[in-house]
Design an enzyme around this catalytic site. Sequence first.
Site, PDB file in Angstrom:
ATOM      1  N   HIS A 102       0.838  -1.196   0.000  1.00  0.00           N
ATOM      2  CA  HIS A 102       0.000   0.000   0.000  1.00  0.00           C
ATOM      3  C   HIS A 102       0.874   1.248   0.000  1.00  0.00           C
ATOM      4  O   HIS A 102       2.095   1.169   0.120  1.00  0.00           O
ATOM      5  CB  HIS A 102      -0.953  -0.013   1.190  1.00  0.00           C
ATOM      6  CG  HIS A 102      -0.253  -0.137   2.502  1.00  0.00           C
ATOM      7  ND1 HIS A 102       0.544   0.834   3.031  1.00  0.00           N
ATOM      8  CD2 HIS A 102      -0.216  -1.149   3.396  1.00  0.00           C
ATOM      9  CE1 HIS A 102       1.028   0.451   4.188  1.00  0.00           C
ATOM     10  NE2 HIS A 102       0.586  -0.773   4.432  1.00  0.00           N
ATOM     11  N   ALA A 142      11.950  -4.668 -15.208  1.00  0.00           N
ATOM     12  CA  ALA A 142      12.839  -4.414 -14.081  1.00  0.00           C
ATOM     13  C   ALA A 142      12.869  -2.929 -13.766  1.00  0.00           C
ATOM     14  O   ALA A 142      12.953  -2.091 -14.654  1.00  0.00           O
ATOM     15  CB  ALA A 142      14.239  -4.914 -14.407  1.00  0.00           C
TER      16      ALA A 142
END
Length: 176
Positions: A102, A142
């Site tokens: 979160h 990535a």
Amino acid sequence: MNPIAYLFQDWKANRKNIKGQLVLFMFRLVSLINRSMIAKVIFFPYLVFYRFFVEWGLGIELPRKLKAGKGLIIYHGQALVVNQSVVLGDNCVLRNSVTIGHKKLADGTLSACPRIGSNVDIGANACIIGDVTIGNNVIIGAGAVVVKDIPENSIAVGNPARVLERTQEIRVTKEV
């Protein structure tokens, strides 16, 4: 699913990856124990061992309350952090230094955690934060920082992540 099959559901996906097999076996066992208060009391020493060995020793934070689908793959799991409220679909790939969780909102509260579909390959050092949904058959490059929803059958790269390519179907290849 019977308990033995549950414990070994990630074994085949992580073949030739002994660290991944061990960590995911231990994660599935701790998740199984977490289902019952009596089991939590009886196996409390194992819960402590898991916390110290996997989370602190290996640097892989897969909380016991995490909901992860079958076929989860971990490659080079150092510095892997997944919040306990994240939902992972089937056949997801997590690489080293991935953070999924979160974020703190402007009013000081915390957002909901990401929901990740099936067959998602998350590249090294990627960060997925906030109330986002990642569709099925997605590749996250990535170092990508995902703060918005990613549609199905997409490739997302960059900071902030943007959809680079969208095709009818993208197959996530599994490393051996």
